[in-house]
Write an enzyme that holds these catalytic residues in place. Sequence first.
Site, PDB file in Angstrom:
ATOM      1  N   PRO A 240       0.021  -1.640   6.548  1.00 24.10           N
ATOM      2  CA  PRO A 240       1.089  -1.478   5.548  1.00 24.10           C
ATOM      3  C   PRO A 240       0.465  -1.105   4.206  1.00 24.10           C
ATOM      4  CG  PRO A 240       0.632  -3.800   5.903  1.00 24.10           C
ATOM      5  CD  PRO A 240      -0.276  -3.054   6.830  1.00 24.10           C
ATOM      6  N   ASP A 413      -4.478  -1.800   1.632  1.00 22.33           N
ATOM      7  CA  ASP A 413      -3.798  -2.540   2.694  1.00 22.33           C
ATOM      8  C   ASP A 413      -3.145  -3.764   2.061  1.00 22.33           C
ATOM      9  OD1 ASP A 413      -3.053  -4.100   4.856  1.00 22.33           O
ATOM     10  OD2 ASP A 413      -4.875  -3.711   6.022  1.00 22.33           O
ATOM     11  N   HIS A 414      -1.822  -3.804   2.080  1.00 21.66           N
ATOM     12  CA  HIS A 414      -1.112  -4.885   1.392  1.00 21.66           C
ATOM     13  C   HIS A 414      -1.297  -6.229   2.091  1.00 21.66           C
ATOM     14  CE1 HIS A 414       1.325  -5.846  -1.960  1.00 21.66           C
ATOM     15  NE2 HIS A 414       1.957  -4.685  -2.033  1.00 21.66           N
ATOM     16  N   ARG A 415      -1.883  -6.228   3.285  1.00 22.04           N
ATOM     17  CA  ARG A 415      -2.143  -7.505   3.956  1.00 22.04           C
ATOM     18  C   ARG A 415      -3.308  -8.254   3.314  1.00 22.04           C
ATOM     19  NH1 ARG A 415      -3.056  -5.336   9.939  1.00 22.04           N
ATOM     20  NH2 ARG A 415      -4.345  -3.942   8.648  1.00 22.04           N
TER      21      ARG A 415
END
Length: 443
Positions: A240, A413-415
């Site tokens: 994401p 990466d938004h994680r």
Amino acid sequence: MPQVMEFKLPDLGEGLTEAEIVRWLVAVGDVVAIDQPVVEVETAKAMVEVPCPYGGVVTARFGEEGEELPVGAPLITVAVGAQSAPAGAGEATGAEAEGSGDAPRPLIGYGSDHSRPARRRRVRPVTAAVSAPVAAPAPVVTAPAAPAAPAGPVPVISPLVRKLARDNGVDLRALRGSGPEGLILRADVEAVLRSARPASAPAEPVTAAAVSAPAGERIPLKGLRGAVAEKLSRSRREIPEATCWVDADATELMAARAAMNAVDGPKISVLALLARICTAALARYPELNSTVDLAANEIVRLPAVHLGFAAQTERGLMVPVVRDAQTRSPESLSAEFARLTELARAGKLAPSDLTGGTFTLNNYGVFGVDGSTPIINHPEAAMLGVGRIIPKPWVHRGELAVRQVVQLSLTFDHRVCDGGTAGGFLRYVADCVENPAVLLRGL
């Protein structure tokens, strides 16, 4: 009496399952030394010269230039202990190579592959190649008539061939392979599918639906292009990603570079200065030098920065990796960028030069564009993009002036982090670009 040893295409690393023969470096009858390169192959990642672990006389070659071979397929056979080419060596075939109980020497640069069980070659009589006429195919997709399925594993190496057969209902045990030692190739499965099509349905006139299919040039999605497509598709499926960007005044950075290059010594590239800024920013924001382990459901923060950089070549886009970039000076980084770029353009990068990156620096300004929202180089967590540096109107010290301006973008990466961390990283990079003295505080 010389012993005939068979050398198979080794696993060239990173899960590659096949390679294309580009150029043979030896001929049947040539004498080869241990670890002498015998063939140049092209994988999805690089051009590689493959050394042979045996010394002796080449008695057979398998495959023509331009042909794709799966990993584990025979490449050549070598008569170990022979002093000259045996009579009729030019007519040698795969049936002349006999299995040996001796374990082969590990192939330099690739190591031993213990994941595949050793297979013994069977010597088949010449008459075995003459088979009875094949019965007309039935409406169901099946292999041509063949002897009863032998016990033991199916002679298939490539997982792509297994998937093709499974998706189309082809029984591999009933199929006689055309490859060495009865190896089932993709062409064998496709031949079965082609032979079954006319029997599956009567011929029908061309319909409008058939005519609507695109009639343009079709280019196989394989090799480097196929590998890039798969990796980018996987990145979009799993990561994401989000992108933030900022414009920065690079006038002082360009002045600092000019001052560095005014003294004796190797010249420093702009990319090297940006790379040094990146490594300093990653030391402050280590969340972005990480990867996500989906199997363990964990974020893995990596201790070293292996910096990838985009290099455009005739074969397409490649991303060589500078190892331990955080330990290098701008001079060292500049030299390593130049070395890897030259190897990439010559097609001589080793697979190890293209793997293991933890963060990517993408200078798309060389294409004359300002910004981009790139796809993250899976399994990394972030990529810094740099646009072109051009004169623009800019408010400097309260007055309008023409300054050297660049757009910086960070795709992440938004994680692994939130927007605050990504924004802090990008702001620190921009501050160092606008005032390189900021970088001195952390050195």
